[in-house]
Design a protein around this motif. Structure first.
Motif, mmCIF file in Angstrom:
data_model
loop_
_atom_site.group_PDB
_atom_site.id
_atom_site.type_symbol
_atom_site.label_atom_id
_atom_site.label_comp_id
_atom_site.label_asym_id
_atom_site.label_seq_id
_atom_site.Cartn_x
_atom_site.Cartn_y
_atom_site.Cartn_z
ATOM 1 N N SER A 140 -32.618 -38.804 10.858
ATOM 2 C CA SER A 140 -33.306 -38.439 12.236
ATOM 3 C C SER A 140 -34.052 -39.244 12.615
ATOM 4 N N GLY A 141 -34.252 -39.558 13.815
ATOM 5 C CA GLY A 141 -35.399 -40.408 14.462
ATOM 6 C C GLY A 141 -35.610 -39.491 15.728
ATOM 7 N N LYS A 142 -36.995 -40.044 16.251
ATOM 8 C CA LYS A 142 -37.351 -39.633 17.576
ATOM 9 C C LYS A 142 -38.316 -40.676 18.201
ATOM 10 N N TYR A 143 -38.010 -40.552 19.636
ATOM 11 C CA TYR A 143 -38.847 -41.681 20.465
ATOM 12 C C TYR A 143 -39.624 -40.744 21.405
ATOM 13 N N ARG A 144 -40.848 -40.740 21.368
ATOM 14 C CA ARG A 144 -41.689 -40.037 22.271
ATOM 15 C C ARG A 144 -42.287 -40.940 23.463
ATOM 16 N N PHE A 145 -41.667 -40.561 24.637
ATOM 17 C CA PHE A 145 -42.059 -41.445 25.776
ATOM 18 C C PHE A 145 -43.500 -41.276 26.102
ATOM 19 N N ASN A 146 -44.046 -39.998 26.077
ATOM 20 C CA ASN A 146 -45.251 -39.850 26.501
ATOM 21 C C ASN A 146 -45.767 -38.386 25.888
ATOM 22 N N GLU A 147 -46.589 -37.755 26.270
ATOM 23 C CA GLU A 147 -46.974 -36.386 25.634
ATOM 24 C C GLU A 147 -45.954 -35.420 26.263
ATOM 25 N N ASN A 148 -45.345 -35.367 27.195
ATOM 26 C CA ASN A 148 -44.135 -34.480 27.828
ATOM 27 C C ASN A 148 -42.839 -34.788 27.460
ATOM 28 N N ALA A 149 -42.367 -35.825 27.058
ATOM 29 C CA ALA A 149 -40.944 -36.047 27.153
ATOM 30 C C ALA A 149 -40.567 -36.862 25.717
ATOM 31 N N SER A 150 -39.559 -36.612 25.122
ATOM 32 C CA SER A 150 -39.053 -37.110 23.987
ATOM 33 C C SER A 150 -37.650 -37.073 23.987
ATOM 34 N N ILE A 151 -37.138 -38.133 23.053
ATOM 35 C CA ILE A 151 -35.557 -38.103 22.773
ATOM 36 C C ILE A 151 -35.316 -38.395 21.197
ATOM 37 N N GLY A 152 -34.528 -37.724 20.728
ATOM 38 C CA GLY A 152 -34.206 -37.864 19.450
ATOM 39 C C GLY A 152 -32.725 -37.696 18.881
ATOM 40 N N PHE A 153 -32.302 -38.366 17.928
ATOM 41 C CA PHE A 153 -31.038 -38.416 17.324
ATOM 42 C C PHE A 153 -30.786 -37.916 15.929
ATOM 43 N N GLY A 154 -29.516 -37.758 15.492
ATOM 44 C CA GLY A 154 -29.660 -37.539 14.008
ATOM 45 C C GLY A 154 -28.128 -37.844 13.549
ATOM 46 N N ILE A 155 -28.050 -38.035 12.291
ATOM 47 C CA ILE A 155 -26.819 -37.983 11.533
ATOM 48 C C ILE A 155 -26.793 -37.205 10.339
ATOM 49 N N THR A 156 -26.208 -36.064 10.193
ATOM 50 C CA THR A 156 -26.032 -35.311 9.033
ATOM 51 C C THR A 156 -24.531 -35.743 8.172
ATOM 52 N N ASN A 157 -24.902 -35.703 6.879
ATOM 53 C CA ASN A 157 -24.060 -36.080 5.943
ATOM 54 C C ASN A 157 -23.529 -37.492 6.261
ATOM 55 N N ILE A 158 -24.453 -38.681 6.275
ATOM 56 C CA ILE A 158 -24.148 -39.939 6.698
ATOM 57 C C ILE A 158 -22.817 -40.440 5.949
ATOM 58 N N GLY A 159 -22.481 -40.240 4.500
ATOM 59 C CA GLY A 159 -21.700 -40.629 3.766
ATOM 60 C C GLY A 159 -20.240 -39.874 3.927
ATOM 61 N N ASP A 160 -20.209 -38.907 4.863
ATOM 62 C CA ASP A 160 -19.102 -38.091 5.317
ATOM 63 C C ASP A 160 -18.343 -37.626 4.033
ATOM 64 N N VAL A 161 -19.246 -36.960 3.039
ATOM 65 C CA VAL A 161 -18.957 -36.430 1.831
ATOM 66 C C VAL A 161 -18.023 -35.367 1.897
ATOM 67 N N THR A 162 -16.998 -35.421 1.443
ATOM 68 C CA THR A 162 -16.042 -34.099 1.278
ATOM 69 C C THR A 162 -16.527 -33.282 0.244
ATOM 70 N N PRO A 163 -16.578 -31.816 0.294
ATOM 71 C CA PRO A 163 -16.924 -30.897 -0.596
ATOM 72 C C PRO A 163 -15.995 -30.997 -1.891
ATOM 73 N N PRO A 164 -16.559 -31.260 -3.232
ATOM 74 C CA PRO A 164 -15.801 -31.500 -4.450
ATOM 75 C C PRO A 164 -14.924 -30.108 -4.573
ATOM 76 N N ALA A 165 -13.757 -30.503 -5.054
ATOM 77 C CA ALA A 165 -12.659 -29.618 -5.200
ATOM 78 C C ALA A 165 -13.177 -28.551 -6.301
ATOM 79 N N ASP A 166 -12.697 -27.381 -6.149
ATOM 80 C CA ASP A 166 -12.671 -26.315 -7.329
ATOM 81 C C ASP A 166 -11.120 -26.317 -8.056
ATOM 82 N N PRO A 167 -11.170 -26.690 -9.052
ATOM 83 C CA PRO A 167 -9.666 -27.060 -9.693
ATOM 84 C C PRO A 167 -9.127 -25.579 -10.045
ATOM 85 N N LEU A 168 -9.741 -24.410 -10.047
ATOM 86 C CA LEU A 168 -9.266 -23.252 -10.257
ATOM 87 C C LEU A 168 -9.209 -22.261 -8.948
ATOM 88 N N GLU A 169 -9.597 -22.649 -7.998
ATOM 89 C CA GLU A 169 -9.461 -21.934 -6.697
ATOM 90 C C GLU A 169 -7.813 -21.799 -6.472
#
Length: 912
Positions: free
Chosen positions: A857-886
């Motif tokens: 995540s990142g954020k840029y604060r323009f001033n004391e009143n305004a800010s904008i941010g962004f984020g990427i969750t699970n950057i690697g796009d990891v798939t949940p590992p399989a449960d072989p007995l499910e």
């Protein structure tokens, strides 16, 4: 809880903080200690005090400057979750983890549940919305130490929440985290050892205390929008935070609208098919459109897909099957609205009146495959495909009822409540508080159903041919609706008094006394058709009960010798309800020892208890559908090798779990021992060992054990169908069983953490925090005559997080890593197999692989009143590992892992 007031900056703007009372002047308040220090002495902040400062408003990327060259520092006594005694030192005898509002934002969490689910101490997985078949479609709950969602106490500002009206798995009480809007949260304090001596029942594995925002000045609007890289999970949130104050009053208002789109299995290529290489037990459903005669002949329509649609499949065993995954939901659609207001008014210099009101609504919707239907036909029934032939025999139809559409799982949930009270200072010495609170939560569900008796009659008579499409006129004729109308409430009266007792050569002794009365009610009502069991594949019962609990207790802190403090606490609780639940006394002893200023040694011992869940005491039987192996049927089977393979595989049947008013309280003993070392001005290390021993646990016995030997459990029954021709044992029709007091469970492990703030550089300020939990062992014992079983391998042995923060001028960023280790599938634990080794010996893979996700995540604060941010969750796009007995798609550990994949979000805020 950590009670933080307004913040007064120290001289020279060096970032040191001193808390002061909102309603009393420090000069006239004997509740605060003044500690004189010489010039150039360093005020050393402990690990937790740093976290508190972060929670009170410092950004995650800012450097925690240490106050220097102050002649006098005034330190407020504060109250930390796990103790009711205010003290100067925020690092106490019990370890407390703090998740600040800033942490929630920078780590990309969309709600409170995601924040708590990231805790390493959440070792047993959580109750979430990733299972469309859940009894609690809108609810979310944390599972500290893996001891069950009902054994972690959830508080808001130190006050209890009502139990969710519907029980987890149909019968386990818990508090719903879904009713807490993230916009209202100032911080979350998580006590990770038992605290029944302070808070009473349910505090066996820990306490989660959500501190809501107050004392805000101004108006702020925040907006967030996100989407998944692979689609299917667009989400957003809008928040409004407003507040103002006068010389004598303060008011804060919070509003939030939040929602997300539904994520379907078909939105992810690894989850869209029942026949998947992610599981050795994966298979298309046999419920497409088939008739299996008792002589093993199989009849199907000439075109499977023409009857049940494009998800129909021709199975290798000759049956017309079905791909259920095409309909299932990975994460439900959610839409919620929440409002909160907090108001305080100083009646005098010594007395403040306060009130807090909350209300909200949440709507949840998920879909899964159309109903599965089966009916046995006699050889003489005209609808039997063998009827009228030279060799008529009885048999069974299996059919996917696609004409009735997808089934729904979802609910509308509403809550409203609040509390009001007075607090103040008595005789300039003692803090006191009195309050009354009331909260109600309602849950309503509605789902389309099929009336079974009419359908059976039409099939048996031949009026309806299941090898053909069902006309809409028939669909309309035999359609019904199943509804649930459930609610729960809690009315609480609380009072407390705390302060200093007397001076000793080694310091000041303190005390706290407290009392509470909690009146809890719940009612779960179903429509008459559901109660009568007239619908295909569904059922349910109504239930309800009420309970009055009275608790009183006391806590004393004594500095017995220099650098050693001992805290003694005890609580008495009495329960009044229509069961055998009575009274309980829970003591706790804890200590802190500072051999030098930089080192804190701490430990605790205490007793804990939990009253049986009201659903388990007063609920009627809960009808459900389940699956397991059936060794009795397998061993007795007579026939071909192919037939034996089916007989010894997964069997599907109805289950009915009932209530038991003879249940006794659960009891436990908690141990902890730890060390906190401030190795340098900006480096803190900690390690805490914990052990929890529980007895008389209220649980539903393992299904496999009930099937193998129902005589072990009072009232348990395994009802079988009549044996097929040539067989001596029939398949299971229904398993009936109820909760019991299990012999015991023991869990032991270590929590450790490292915090370091790097020296400031020309490239900005850097800080890092690493934490890890290692599960040493988990042991269970079903009854006193059973051996103790080590089940450590069935959950992650290690869970850890790493946070890296950076700040430079108006820019800040955070990198957050979450890791869990591999473990053996829980389906090898007295489910499909007796244990993991037995599954391996049978030739099965058992390992659920480890998983690591990274958020940025990142954020840029323009001033004391305004800010904008962004984020990427699970950057690697990891798939949940399989449960072989499910055995069911999507074949992963839903209690631990998130199926969404990589997501992006952008957010902005503006203060007026």
């Amino acid at each position: 809880m950590i009670e933080s007031k307004t913040v007064e900056r120290s001289p020279a703007g060096n970032g040191g903080v001193v808390a002061r009372s909102q309603k009393l002047k420090l000069a006239n308040n004997k509740h605060y200690k003044w500690i004189a220090r010489k010039n150039n002495n360093m005020f050393r902040r402990t690990a937790l005090s740093t976290a508190v400062v972060v929670a009170m408003g410092a950004s995650a990327g800012s450097t925690m400057a240490i106050a220097e060259e102050q002649e006098v520092e005034k330190l407020e006594k504060i109250q930390v979750t796990g103790s009711r005694i205010s003290r100067v030192d925020v690092e106490g005898a019990s370890p407390v983890t703090v998740i600040s509002a800033d942490d929630i934002e920078t780590r990309g969490y969309t709600d409170i549940f995601e924040a708590l689910n990231s805790l390493n101490q959440n070792t047993g997985g959580s109750l979430n919305q990733q299972n469309a078949f859940t009894f609690t479609p809108t609810a979310q709950a944390v599972n500290l130490r893996g001891l069950g969602v009902g054994r972690s106490l959830i508080l808001i500002d130190g006050k209890r929440l009502p139990m969710f009206p519907l029980g987890a798995n149909g019968d386990t009480s818990f508090a719903d985290l879904g009713q807490i809007p993230v916009a209202a949260v100032e911080r979350i304090e998580v006590l990770t050892d038992g605290a029944s001596a302070i808070y009473g029942s349910d505090a066996i594995s820990g306490v989660v205390n959500v501190i809501l925002k107050k004392d805000y000045e101004g108006v702020e609007i925040k907006a967030r929008a996100g989407d998944a890289h692979d689609g299917g999970y667009a989400n957003g949130r809008v928040e409004l935070l407003a507040g103002t104050s006068t010389e004598r009053s303060r008011v804060t208002f919070v509003a939030q609208i939040q929602g997300n789109e539904m994520l379907r299995n078909k939105d992810r290529d690894w989850a869209d098919s029942d026949m998947s290489d992610r599981s050795q037990l994966a298979a298309y459903s046999s419920y497409g459109a088939s008739f299996e005669a008792d002589d093993s002949r199989i009849f199907t329509p000439s075109d499977c897909q023409a009857v049940v649609g494009g998800n129909g499949v021709d199975r290798s065993d000759g049956k017309c099957g079905y791909n259920r995954s095409a309909h299932r939901t990975l994460k439900p659609e959610n839409e919620s609205y929440d409002l909160m207001t907090n108001f305080e008014f100083d009646l005098s210099e010594d007395i403040t009146a306060f009130t807090r009101l909350r209300l909200g609504q949440k709507e949840t919707l998920a879909y899964f495959e159309p109903n599965a239907y089966d009916v046995e036909l006699a050889a003489t029934d005209p609808g039997n495909p063998t009827f009228g032939t030279s060799d008529p025999v009885k048999g069974e139809y299996t059919r996917r009822m696609v004409e009735f559409g997808e089934r729904q799982s979802g609910a509308d949930s509403q809550y409203y409540g609040g509390f009001a009270g007075l607090n103040g200072l008595l005789m300039d010495e003692y803090d006191w508080e009195m309050s009354v609170g009331y909260t109600k939560q309602k849950v309503e569900t509605s789902s389309p159903e099929i009336i079974q008796a009419e359908l059976d009659a039409m099939v048996k008579s031949g009026e309806l041919n299941l090898f053909e499409r069902i006309p809409q006129s028939v669909v309309d004729r035999i359609s019904g609706k199943s509804t649930t109308d459930a609610e729960s409430s809690i009315l609480s009266y609380t009072a407390s008094l705390s302060g200093d007792l007397f001076e000793l050569p080694s310091g000041t002794a303190g005390f706290a006394t407290f009392a509470e009365i909690n009146k809890t009610k719940y009612e779960d009502k179903r429509d008459q058709g559901t109660l009568d069991g007239i619908y295909v594949g569904s059922g349910g019962t109504s239930g309800g009960g009420k309970r009055t609990q009275v608790g009183v207790g006391a806590e004393v802190l004594v500095p017995v010798v220099d650098k050693v403090e001992v805290t003694l606490a005890a609580r008495y609780d009495d329960y009044k309800d229509d069961s055998n639940t009575g009274s309980a006394v829970t003591p706790k002893v804890s200590f802190t020892y500072r051999p030098v200023d930089e080192v804190l040694v701490r430990g605790s011992w205490g007793k804990s208890f939990r009253a049986p869940d009201m659903q388990r005491l007063f609920g009627a039987g809960v009808n459900a559908f389940n699956d397991s192996l059936d060794p009795t049927y397998c061993d007795a089977y007579v026939g071909t090798e192919e037939g034996r393979k089916v007989a010894c595989g997964t069997q599907y049947f109805d289950v009915v779990t009932g209530a038991n008013k003879e249940l006794e309280e659960e009891t436990g003993t908690n141990y902890s021992f730890g060390v906190v070392w401030e190795a340098a001005d900006n480096l803190t290390l900690s390690a805490d060992w914990y052990k929890i021993e529980l007895k008389d646990l209220v649980v539903d016995p393992e299904l496999g054990r009930v099937i193998a030997d129902p005589s072990r459990y009072a009232g348990a029954q395994v009802i079988r169908n009549a044996p097929a021709e040539g067989q001596t044992v029939g398949t299971i029709d229904t398993v009936i069983y109820g909760p019991v007091n299990q012999a015991g469970e023991t869990v032991e492990g270590v929590d450790a953490s490292v915090r370091y703030t790097f020296p400031e550089t020309k490239y900005g300020e850097f800080n890092t925090q690493f934490s890890v939990t290692h599960l040493i062992k988990r042991e269970t014992q079903t009854s006193d005559t059973d051996p103790v079983k080590d089940v450590t391998e069935y959950e992650p042995g290690v869970q850890s997080t790493l946070s890296l923060g950076w700040a430079y001028q108006n820019l800040s960023a955070n990198l957050f890593l979450k890791y869990r280790s591999s473990f053996c599938s829980g389906f090898a634990n007295d489910y499909y197999f007796t244990d993991c080794d037995a599954a391996k010996d049978a030739g099965y893979e058992t390992k659920v692989g480890s998983m690591t996700t990274v958020n940025l995540s990142g954020k840029y604060r323009f001033n004391e009143n305004a800010s904008i941010g962004f984020g990427i969750t699970n950057i690697g796009d990891v798939t949940p590992p399989a449960d072989p007995l499910e055995a069911f798609s999507p074949f992963y550990a839903i209690d631990y892992d998130n199926p969404v994949g990589r997501t992006y979000y952008i957010e902005g805020s503006y203060k007026f």
